[in-house]
Design an enzyme around this catalytic site. Structure first.
Site, PDB file in Angstrom:
ATOM      1  CD  GLU A 603      -2.998  -1.243   2.264  1.00 36.39           C
ATOM      2  OE1 GLU A 603      -3.923  -1.485   2.284  1.00 36.39           O
ATOM      3  OE2 GLU A 603      -2.310  -1.530   3.301  1.00 36.39           O
ATOM      4  CD  GLU A 623      -3.316  -6.344   3.693  1.00 34.02           C
ATOM      5  OE1 GLU A 623      -2.480  -5.220   3.729  1.00 34.02           O
ATOM      6  OE2 GLU A 623      -3.425  -7.041   2.625  1.00 34.02           O
TER       7      GLU A 623
END
Length: 808
Positions: A603, A623
């Site tokens: 990210e 994740e």
């Protein structure tokens, strides 16, 4: 004194096209790596006796797609390898600037091929033989006088994409500038570490490494240890490749290893190598060859996998027996001690495992010292060769020096005198007297010891090495250290902000695995603030691997335990705000990525203005593995990129452009190269892929400055269309089939549904316009709902405790 050797200025050697001769295992994989780094290549072999004339090459190219680990960054790029045969296509050689011969290790075959290609070689082309041990000088004798100055040896290590080491070997007639030109191309163009070897049997790495493996096998017999115990002792615990000794042999191929051993046996004698009596082919290796068990390629060697069980070969019974034995834990503890203490403990150990470890280390020191003068220019070449070619954390001279040069030398010489060593040859005189003894080692600020020249020699200075601002250093060398270099602007336990040139702020994350904690996020925002005030750009570069393994879950848990989910939501919002701060900064932010960029690291990368990425980087949103969804803008990025890609087409439906990004997040896909990460959408075509890890900062700084000087401005904040509730329904229908078919668990279905909800923009019409902040709010809500879920908590605790994902 300069840390580099002064060398002649040379004209730039441009490699526009390469020919690889020989479509065997090495030739085909060398061609694959050339494609990875965007070098046009044509692969040659003999004409096929039946079918299309290029049949042999075609089969080899198709085989590249099936190999694991993949020699190609993207499997489809196999189609970029040109195919040719010696009967029809030798004219193509005229267009090649570099010709790499990589046929079988037969002197007569190689000489015959050289005669065949000589009339077609470009007058300015370099011709190099990829051989693991044949005499380069003898090979050169078959070449016309015009080609001899541009001929040398080039020894890639297998597999060429992943192994750092390339040895270059000259002949008496090789023009010095040719090696300089080739070293520059191999270093910067192919991303390799170059060692120049003397033209002696097996050169540097295999001479020392294979002698070490043979010595290890001999000591295994002496101490009656099993292969699995030895591999446990000689892997990561010893600071070497995790595969240890015998698993490494299986991977290399026992036939290949035997060939390298035979080169030593055929080209050396007791007169030329006092360790020659140790070069006999071990009985167990002979037996495995007799059985046709050649290692990984035949699915049986020293080890054999049956189902989930790994069996080891037992020579006495000539059968495979249950494996998996581990070394005694006491030796694992010993190997964690400081070098001097470690070696003394091993030398005085009473158990066979400790005595074995001391023996193989002693043998390594002994062999390297005795042969340094003849096989390499300096001790640096030996240590770098063992690091890059055999996966050692330290070469033999580095470890010896760290443990105390004269103390270790005395212990080794005492063992030689006592008849415990493999050879009676004494350590060379330079070990005990003169500059090395006075400097307490072979690596110094002046350079590394050359036994042949009798002095310390600094590193070679070539223009290509000016691109390596912080090159990989050996113990004892005086090279710049990124941890202290430049001018510090701010530093705490989590991050260092610094500059080399008062133009660019470099942000170096200091946390374990460069995890992104709240303090790191605060530091990144500070970097932007400082740069906007006094600098031109920000580069996020942490000096070593990984770029970032993700958000710091452990830092988040105490807040969750004390204040509940509201504390987590606040932390996530701050992290999202940091990502938006980077994206819309008043200066360009460039992420320089090496190794893992997972979860929050990914990210951080995608919210940067540009990414400069080492070829062997692994990028993805993972994740799901801990039962969460990306929470720092990763899903908002996927939705935005889908809309941007749709805008560049004639379509008005965003859903088809969302499929790749959704799958990447929901299935935790990780690009296994920078090229594959680009295909997954984590990198853009405008991002820069760098072959050499030590050139990453140089390229990133130049990219950042160029962007700033080119008048770079942050993108406008825009609303963009999403797939809406109809997109969610379409994706969930596919997820239902996967759940009901047993391909995913109920919790996987729940997580993937939440991801679909965010990337499609929630309960809105298809084509509805949304902002990044709107999607990030949805991300936070999904993230926080999961962190309270018992199944997710099981996954988080499982990952923290074992480092492995829990499937529930």
């Amino acid at each position: 004194m300069s840390r580099f050797i002064e060398t002649r200025a040379t004209a730039r050697f441009q490699v526009k096209k390469v020919a690889v001769l020989g479509a065997g295992v090495m030739g085909a994989q060398i061609a694959a790596h050339l494609v990875n780094v965007k070098v046009p290549v044509v692969l040659f072999d003999l004409p096929a006796k039946e079918g299309p004339k290029n049949g042999i090459v075609t089969k080899a190219v198709e085989g590249l797609k099936k190999l694991k680990p993949s020699p190609l960054g993207v499997a489809d790029d196999a189609g970029l390898i040109g195919q040719a045969n010696y009967e029809e296509h030798l004219e193509q050689l005229r267009d090649c600037d570099l010709i790499i011969e990589a046929i079988a290790e037969r002197m007569d075959w190689k000489l015959d091929l050289y005669k065949k290609i000589a009339p077609f070689v470009n007058p300015n082309a370099i011709v190099a033989s990829n051989t693991s041990g044949l005499s380069i000088t003898k090979l050169s004798e078959a070449l016309p006088e015009a080609i001899k100055p541009r001929f040398c040896g080039i020894h890639f290590f297998n597999p060429p994409r992943y192994m750092t080491l390339v040895e270059l070997i000259n002949t008496p007639t090789t023009a010095p500038e040719v090696l300089d030109q080739l070293e520059a191309f191999v270093t910067s163009g192919l991303g390799k570490g170059v060692v120049r070897a003397h033209d002696t049997p097996n050169f540097v790495a295999n001479r020392v490494g294979i002698a070490g493996m043979l010595a290890t096998m001999k000591e295994v017999e002496n101490f009656d240890l099993t292969f699995d115990v030895v591999d446990d002792l000689t892997g990561k615990k010893l600071g070497r490749a995790s595969s240890g000794t015998f698993r490494t042999a299986d991977v290399v191929g026992l036939d290949t290893m035997t060939h390298v051993i035979k080169t030593l046996q055929d080209n050396l004698s007791i007169e030329t190598d006092p360790f020659y009596e140790s070069f006999g082919t071990p009985a167990v290796l002979k037996k495995l060859l007799e059985l046709g068990n050649l290692g990984q390629k035949t699915k049986a060697g020293f080890y054999k996998k049956v189902g989930r069980d790994v069996l080891r070969f037992d020579l006495d019974g000539e059968e495979y027996v249950p494996g998996g034995q581990k070394a005694d834990e006491v030796y694992g503890r010993m190997l964690k001690k400081p070098a001097a203490e470690r070696l003394k403990l091993l030398r005085n150990a009473e158990g066979p495992q400790g005595q074995f470890l001391w023996a193989i280390l002693r043998n390594g020191f002994h062999y390297a010292a005795v042969h340094l003068a003849t096989i390499a220019e300096s001790a640096r070449d030996v240590d770098q060769a063992m690091r890059w070619g055999f996966g050692m954390k330290q070469g033999p001279f580095e470890l010896w020096q760290e443990a105390g040069w004269l103390e270790v030398a005395k212990m080794v010489q005492e063992d030689i005198d006592a008849g415990k060593a493999l050879s009676k040859a004494p350590l060379p005189e330079w070990v005990f007297k003169g500059p090395v003894a006075e400097a307490c080692g072979v690596h110094t600020v002046e350079g590394s010891w050359s036994a042949s020249a009798g002095k310390f020699i600094p590193r070679r200075q070539l223009p290509v090495y000016e691109r390596q601002l912080f090159p990989e250093a050996l113990l004892g060398e005086s090279l710049p250290d990124f941890k202290t270099a430049g001018k510090t602007l701010h530093e705490d336990d989590s991050i260092r902000l610094w500059t080399l040139d008062d133009e660019v702020v470099i942000a170096s994350i200091k946390t374990k695995m460069h995890a992104i904690s709240p303090d790191v996020a605060e530091g990144l925002a500070m970097a932007v603030d400082i740069a906007e005030k006094d600098f031109q750009a920000v580069v996020v570069w942490s000096g070593d691997e990984p770029f970032s393994a993700g958000a710091d879950l452990q830092a988040m848990l105490p807040a969750f335990m004390i204040a509940g989910v509201s504390a987590v939501e606040g932390a996530e919002q701050e992290l999202q705000n940091t990502m938006l701060r980077l994206r819309y900064a008043g200066v360009p932010v460039v992420s320089a990525i090496r190794g893992l960029a997972l979860g929050g690291g990914c990210e951080l990368a995608v919210h940067s203005a540009r990414r400069v990425v080492h070829m062997e980087s692994y990028i993805g949103l993972v994740e799901v593995g801990v039962g969460l969804v990306p929470g720092a803008g990763g899903l908002a990025y996927i939705a935005r990129r889908a809309a941007e890609n749709m805008a560049q087409s004639t379509s008005k439906d965003v859903l088809p452009f969302l499929t790749e990004g959704f799958s990447a997040a929901a299935m935790a896909k990780v690009g296994t190269s920078a090229l594959e990460s680009r295909k997954l959408g984590f990198l853009l075509d405008s991002d820069v892929i760098v072959p050499h890890k030590d050139e990453l900062l140089f390229v990133a700084l130049n990219e950042a400055k160029a962007m700033a000087r080119g008048g770079w401005r942050a993108p406008h904040k825009r609303l963009f269309p999403v797939a809406g509730r109809s997109g969610i329904a379409t994706i969930k229908a596919q997820l239902v089939n996967m759940r009901d078919g047993g391909f995913i668990s109920a919790h996987d279905f729940h997580i993937a549904s939440l991801i679909a909800g965010v990337v499609c923009g929630g309960d809105v019409d298809a084509g509805a316009l949304v902002s990044e902040e709107y999607l990030m709010a949805m991300e936070r809500k999904a993230f926080c709902s999961l962190i309270e879920h018992p199944k997710t908590q099981e996954r988080i605790l499982g990952m923290l405790n074992t480092g492995k994902p829990v499937r529930n």
